[in-house]
Each structure stands twice: as structure tokens, then as C-alpha cells.
Design an enzyme around this catalytic site. Structure first.
Site, short mmCIF file in Angstrom:
data_model
loop_
_atom_site.label_atom_id
_atom_site.label_comp_id
_atom_site.label_asym_id
_atom_site.label_seq_id
_atom_site.Cartn_x
_atom_site.Cartn_y
_atom_site.Cartn_z
N CYS A 2 0.83 -1.21 0.00
CA CYS A 2 0.00 0.00 0.00
C CYS A 2 0.86 1.26 0.00
CB CYS A 2 -0.86 0.03 1.25
SG CYS A 2 -1.92 -1.40 1.41
N ARG A 27 5.59 0.09 -6.08
CA ARG A 27 5.54 -0.74 -4.87
C ARG A 27 4.55 -1.88 -4.99
NH1 ARG A 27 7.03 1.92 -0.02
NH2 ARG A 27 5.33 0.84 0.99
N TRP A 74 -2.91 -2.65 -1.50
CA TRP A 74 -2.46 -4.01 -1.80
C TRP A 74 -3.21 -4.88 -0.80
CZ3 TRP A 74 0.64 -7.85 0.68
CH2 TRP A 74 1.22 -8.79 -0.18
N ASN A 100 -1.88 2.21 5.91
CA ASN A 100 -0.98 1.10 5.53
C ASN A 100 -0.73 0.27 6.77
OD1 ASN A 100 -0.74 2.25 3.04
ND2 ASN A 100 1.44 2.73 3.19
N GLY A 101 -0.57 -1.03 6.59
CA GLY A 101 -0.28 -1.89 7.74
C GLY A 101 -1.45 -2.82 8.02
N GLU A 481 18.64 -16.80 -6.55
CA GLU A 481 18.28 -15.46 -7.02
C GLU A 481 17.77 -15.50 -8.47
OE1 GLU A 481 17.59 -12.82 -5.78
OE2 GLU A 481 17.82 -11.28 -7.30
N LYS A 485 14.06 -14.37 -9.72
CA LYS A 485 13.83 -13.36 -10.78
C LYS A 485 12.86 -13.91 -11.82
CE LYS A 485 14.89 -10.37 -9.33
NZ LYS A 485 15.49 -10.37 -8.04
N GLU A 488 9.29 -14.12 -10.34
CA GLU A 488 8.71 -12.79 -10.10
C GLU A 488 8.23 -12.14 -11.40
OE1 GLU A 488 11.05 -10.50 -6.57
OE2 GLU A 488 12.28 -11.03 -8.28
N HIS A 504 18.76 -35.68 -5.13
CA HIS A 504 17.98 -36.20 -4.01
C HIS A 504 16.49 -35.93 -4.17
CE1 HIS A 504 21.68 -37.20 -2.03
NE2 HIS A 504 22.11 -35.96 -2.17
N LYS A 603 7.06 -3.96 -3.81
CA LYS A 603 8.48 -3.61 -3.72
C LYS A 603 8.96 -3.69 -2.29
CE LYS A 603 12.44 -2.02 -5.09
NZ LYS A 603 13.31 -3.09 -5.62
C1 G6P Z 1 10.01 -7.74 -1.53
C2 G6P Z 1 10.57 -7.42 -2.90
C3 G6P Z 1 11.86 -8.18 -3.13
C4 G6P Z 1 12.85 -7.86 -2.02
C5 G6P Z 1 12.26 -8.17 -0.64
C6 G6P Z 1 13.14 -7.64 0.47
O1 G6P Z 1 9.56 -9.05 -1.50
O2 G6P Z 1 9.63 -7.75 -3.91
O3 G6P Z 1 12.42 -7.81 -4.36
O4 G6P Z 1 14.02 -8.59 -2.21
O5 G6P Z 1 10.99 -7.54 -0.50
O6 G6P Z 1 13.16 -6.24 0.39
P1 G6P Z 1 14.21 -5.30 1.07
O7 G6P Z 1 13.74 -3.92 0.75
O8 G6P Z 1 14.16 -5.60 2.54
O9 G6P Z 1 15.54 -5.60 0.49
#
Ligand code: G6P
Length: 608
Positions: A2, A27, A74, A100-101, A481, A485, A488, A504, A603
Site C-alpha cells: 500500500c 511498490r 495491496w 498502511n499496515g 536469485e 527473478k 517474479e 535427491h 516492492k
Molecule cells: C520484496 C521485494 C523483493 C525484495 C524483498 C526484500 O519481496 O519484492 O524484491 O528482495 O521484498 O526487500 P528489502 O527492501 O528488505 O531488500
């Protein structure tokens, strides 16, 4: 996640609020809304989906207002529809509030308010706050808000306006970020600094428990005990141009291409080549604590956690300090055995991730010294850490994190030198790492030239519904990672794991339709990786390998090869991650997906 924007000032509030919302789009959100104080009262307009839908509903009609609040939602409680979108109102329709929250005790509060006759329209936890404020029957809305807050449990950033008080925005912060931008004759309050930078050069960060009344002629801030305080505004050091795409089709691609410069900025001034040392002035007060620490507990989420995993391997192998990375969301629930001789290292791009913040507070509670690597200065995590290293990579707008990962990993390397030189790392070893780190930006530039080639490989595999990502030792993190990616951005199921673990269980999945991205560099585990690749190949699996320049042998096992320049093993995840970022990017573009705002993602995840 949010986003909140509130505006009070000499200019037209609606364009300012819409501009702020657009700057928060990155975000992640599923609906939006705006409440404006017009001459006849407050008008609220909401829409599901993109902000463009909200603009369409607003219909270009002239609405002159100097006060208003807006929100991108959100969904957490109740589906994404117009009724559940913020701002929310009380029974009288005079109070309009965005939040928010998460309010944890909202069910009980709602039942109590309903028993008193309050009528709720939405399924949200937020609406409870508007009714609670109304229920105080307090004439002064600022006092009413403070009374209502006493009944809330959970995390919140709240802004609200009241029809009878056309020159005030009231706001409160507990656990979710809220910043106030001071512009020329205008004040903007927002959940994220990016909504502010185009209008204000000075900012005030609110702390937990603080409440604020924004008036045309100034601010009134009260601390957690209700005492009036004055807070020094800080200068914003980001240029508003950083929030633009600068000719790139997507923020993500722009940020991938910014990595050489981002890494230089992260390491600049932190390398003493003469002495073979890493310099962290931020840690000056903790030198002895760092030297005598028994262990390092790393906490982070998502991409930052993967950088932390590289850190774990580096700190143990190169600095000789027992280290363990934890998912921040698990840390405080698994009763970690840490104490005064533990260094807790929190890694977070945004500095607002709720789980990382909770893990940091858990570490503090148990007596650990808390250090961290954070990109957003002034964020909650940055402020709560005992000492914080700043990434200095500018705004990261794309939801999928790229330059933050490589910068965090570069800082892990510097930290391994810092901790290592306090222990047994030799001058030669340290120099080796530091010198190589300085060469990394040029090597990244070479990989970026392969973008077109990587796109062609993506085209070949565009129909795949599943992907395996494998790597060993330092590049287990890269495999995790890379898989993250791809998930996502392209919504393709992808699993990352240590290549040795594949046999395994996961090997059962391998066939012609289940390709593997294999990070197989010329390093200490090269031969082992080649054997694992053979195991996949002889089961009909297609392989794309990320390999070291000059490795011809790998072509006999892998169908496609992406070459990266040679580097020392601990730094190899920085280079190997780049083709994986580009691969995921091209897959998503080829599928016609929204690269910068993938579905369901946020984000910065400010709820647990
Ligand atoms: C969210 C984002 C990720 C990010 C994670 C941690 O899930 O979509 O891309 O890696 O938060 O975020 P931070 O701001 O703590 O690195």
C-alpha cells in the site's frame, strides 16, 4: 504494498496526489482512491486496478482543492474492489482515512463498534479506525485520533482528513513508514520518499508512536508520550530524475544497466589499497565489538537474503567467523541462540521490510550488536540499527531487485575483508579481493553487451513452464536469485537449489520440457558441477550454462552457454547474476508481461 499520499498547500491537490500515487506504483497495488476537500465537502473517488482507471473515473473534471489524501491498496483484508479501496469513512461521512499496515485486533473492535450501531461498508481492517475516531465523540479530530490509536494493536501509518477542518491533515505512525516532505508552500505526507522527491527537498521522518497535525502554517508533532517535539528536516540527496526511466523501456532494464556505476558507488571510499583494508567509518564505535564477536547472524528477505547467503559463505571462508543467514520471517520464531557476542547483520534495500525489522528488534532484545546494509537512508531499519552501511545506489524502482543484489553482495565482500583483517586474513588475500572488486564494474559492462544474445536464448525457451536453477558453493545463492527473478517476472515456476541436492529428488522432474539454468564457472567446484550437468543431460534435460569465458568444454554438455568474465570465486555471484537478471527480463517482455510491476508483488513488504 500500500502507498499513502496526503497533500496540503498552495497548488492544486488532485494533480499532486495523482503524481504521488504514480510514483508509488512501483511498490505494487491492486486498487486506488483519492479523497479531496472541495468547497461543498469531501469527495472520494476509487477504482480497481491501475491508477489510469482512477483517472478515468475522475474524468478530467475540474476539482480545485488544496487538501486531500490518496492511497494505493495491496489487499490484505477483503478482495480488491472499490468498496475495500481506501480512503475509508465513518458513519457521518466526515472522516476520510487511508492506512498502511494491519490492525490485528480489528475483528473485536468491529464487533464492539457494530454493537454500538456503527455501520460498516467494507471488509477491511482500516475502516475500523475511521469509526473508532468517530466513536470518541471528540470535537477536535487530532485529539480524537490520538484517543482511537490507544485501542489499536498492530502496525499502521494513517492519514486522515475531516470535513469540518478544511485546513488540516492528521497522521500517525506505528510500524509502517511515513515521511513528510516540505516543499515551497506545500506539505506532502507519504509512505515512501519517492512520492515526495519531485516536490520537496527536505523531509521529516516520523518515528513509531509519533502523531502529526499538518496545517497550512506548520506542523505539530507529538511523541509517543504526547509531548510536542520539533524534528530537524533532512535534505533529500536523491535527484528526482532517478525516478524516471531515462530512455530505457523499463525501470528494471535501466537498473540492470546501472550496475557498474552502482557497484563503484557502493565501494568508493571504502577501500584502502595501501593497507589492504576495507573502511567502514560507520562502524568506528563498534570496532572492538566486531573484532571480538563470536558469530554473525544475517537476517534478510527475498533478494537481500540471497546476498546474505553469499555473505555467510564469505564470512566463514574468508574471515573465519561462524555465520548463518536466516529468512528474517523465521528468525524470531525459531528461538535463535544469540547474545551479546553476536553481530546481527540486517540487509534490506528499502529499510522497511517488516520481517527484517522484526528480526532486527529480536536481535536487539537478545543483546546483539546490530549492523546493517540498507539503501534507503532514513528508513526505519537504517535508523534502528546500531550502525548502518548505505548502498549508495540511488532509487531502485523496479519491484524485481537487481542493482541492490549486486551492491549488497559487493558490500558483503568488503565486510569479509573488514572482519577478516581483524582476524587472520593476510594482506595479500585482502588485496586480492579488493583489487578484483574494483575490476567488477568493467566486467559487468561486458556481460551487459550480451543482452541481445540472452534474449535469443529466452526466445528458445519461452514455452517452458518450469525451470531448475542450479549452482554450488557461492553460486547456490545465484541459483536461488535467478529462480526468484524468473518467478517474479515471467510467472514461470522456477526452483533454485544447490546442484548437489538435485539428485535427491528434483532430478525426477527432468525431461525435455524442464530446462535447467546451470551456473558452472571455472572454480573450485567446477568438476562436480560438470558431473551434475551430465546427469541432467543424459536424462534428456536441456541446459543453459552460465560459464567462464574461454571454457570450450562446457559446450559439449550444455545446449546454450552464456559466458561471463573470470573473477575470484567469492565475487562470482555478482557477475553470474547479471545474465540471469537479463534472462528473466527478456522472458517477461517476450510474454508481454508488466516487467516493473509484476502481479501480486510489492516492492517493499511492510506487513509480516
Ligand atoms: C520484496 C521485494 C523483493 C525484495 C524483498 C526484500 O519481496 O519484492 O524484491 O528482495 O521484498 O526487500 P528489502 O527492501 O528488505 O531488500
Amino acid at each position: 504494498m500500500c502507498g499513502i499520499v496526503g497533500y496540503l498547500g498552495k497548488n492544486d491537490a488532485l494533480p499532486a496526489l495523482i503524481d504521488g500515487l504514480k510514483r508509488l506504483e512501483y511498490r505494487g497495488y491492486d486498487s486506488s482512491g483519492v479523497a479531496l476537500r472541495l468547497t461543498g465537502g469531501i469527495e472520494c473517488v476509487k477504482a480497481v486496478g491501475k491508477i489510469a482507471n482512477l483517472e478515468k473515473k475522475l474524468g478530467g473534471k475540474e476539482r480545485r482543492a488544496d487538501l486531500g489524501i490518496a492511497h494505493t491498496r495491496w489487499a490484505t483484508h477483503g478482495e480488491a474492489n472499490e468498496i475495500n479501496a481506501h480512503p475509508h469513512s465513518d458513519c457521518s461521512g466526515k472522516i476520510w482515512l487511508a492506512h498502511n499496515g494491519i490492525i490485528e485486533n480489528y475483528k473485536r473492535l468491529k464487533e464492539e463498534l457494530e454493537a454500538k450501531g456503527h455501520i460498516f461498508k467494507s471488509q477491511t481492517d482500516t475502516e475500523v479506525i475511521a469509526h473508532l475516531i468517530e466513536d470518541t465523540h471528540e470535537a477536535n479530530p487530532f485529539i480524537a485520533m490520538r484517543k482511537a490509536l490507544k485501542m489499536l494493536k498492530g502496525a499502521y501509518a494513517i492519514v486522515f482528513i475531516h470535513e469540518d477542518f478544511p485546513e488540516k491533515i492528521m497522521a500517525a505512525k506505528m510500524g509502517s513508514p511515513l515521511v513528510i516532505g516540505l516543499g515551497d508552500g506545500e506539505t506532502i505526507i507519504a509512505s515512501d520518499i519517492s512520492a515526495i522527491i519531485s516536490r520537496a527537498r527536505e523531509v521529516i521522518y516520523l518515528d513509531d508512536g509519533e502523531v502529526v497535525e499538518i496545517r497550512k502554517n506548520g506542523l505539530k508533532i507529538l511523541d509517543v508520550l504526547g509531548a510536542e517535539i520539533s524534528k530537524e528536516p533532512r535534505k533529500i540527496d536523491w535527484d528526482s530524475g532517478e525516478a524516471e526511466k531515462k530512455g530505457f523501456p523499463h525501470f528494471m532494464l535501466k537498473e540492470i544497466f546501472e550496475q557498474p556505476e552502482a557497484i563503484l558507488n557502493s565501494v568508493r571510499g571504502r577501500i584502502d589499497s595501501e593497507k589492504g583494508e576495507a573502511i567502514f567509518e560507520e562502524f568506528d564505535a563498534f570496532t572492538e565489538t566486531a573484532r571480538s564477536a563470536r558469530e554473525i547472524a544475517i537476517v534478510a528477505c527475498g533478494t537481500a537474503m540471497h546476498a546474505g547467503l553469499v555473505g555467510e559463505y564469505m564470512f566463514e571462508e574468508m574471515a573465519g567467523v561462524p555465520s548463518k543467514v536466516d529468512y528474517a520471517s523465521e528468525f524470531r520464531y525459531r528461538t535463535p541462540v544469540i547474545g551479546k557476542d553476536t553481530l546481527l547483520l540486517a540487509i534490506s534495500q528499502s529499510g522497511e521490510t517488516a520481517d527484517t525489522l522484526a528480526a532486527l528488534r529480536e536481535g536487539k532484545k537478545r543483546g546483539a550488536t546490530t549492523l546493517g546494509v540498507v539503501n534507503v537512508l532514513g528508513s526505519t531499519i537504517a535508523r534502528e540499527l546500531d550502525a548502518c552501511v548505505h548502498n549508495r545506489i540511488g532509487l531502485e524502482m523496479s519491484v524485481a531487485s537487481t542493482k541492490a543484489f549486486t551492491s549488497q553482495t559487493a558490500i558483503m565482500a568488503l565486510l569479509s575483508v573488514y572482519f577478516g583483517r581483524q582476524r587472520e586474513m593476510t594482506f595479500a588475500k585482502a588485496k586480492d579481493i579488493l583489487n578484483e572488486l574494483l575490476l567488477i564494474p568493467e566486467k559487468i559492462k561486458k556481460i551487459l553487451e550480451l543482452s541481445g544474445e540472452i534474449k535469443k536464448i529466452a526466445e528458445k525457451h519461452i514455452k517452458a513452464k518450469n525451470f531448475l536453477y542450479l549452482g554450488r558453493k557461492y553460486n547456490v545463492a545465484t541459483a536461488l536469485e535467478g529462480a526468484l527473478k524468473l518467478k517474479e517476472l515471467s510467472y514461470i515456476h522456477a526452483e533454485g537449489m544447490p546442484s548437489g541436492e538435485m539428485k535427491h529428488g528434483s532430478i525426477a522432474l527432468i525431461d525435455d520440457d524442464f530446462p535447467t539454468m546451470f551456473i558452472c564457472l571455472k572454480d573450485s567446484v567446477y568438476e562436480k558441477n560438470i558431473s551434475n550437468m551430465e546427469e541432467i543431460r543424459c536424462r534428456g534435460g536441456r541446459i543453459i550454462a552460465v560459464a567462464t569465458e574461454g571454457d570450450e568444454k562446457i559446450k559439449s554438455v550444455a545446449g546454450d552457454v552464456i559466458y561471463v568474465p573470470e573473477t575470484i570465486e567469492p565475487l562470482s555471484p555478482i557477475l553470474a547474476a547479471i545474465p540471469l537478471q537479463l534472462f528473466a527480463y527478456h522472458m517477461a517482455v517476450l510474454k508481454g508481461l508488466d516487467v516493473d510491476k509484476p502481479r501480486n508483488l510489492a516492492k517493499s513488504v511492510t506487513v509480516e
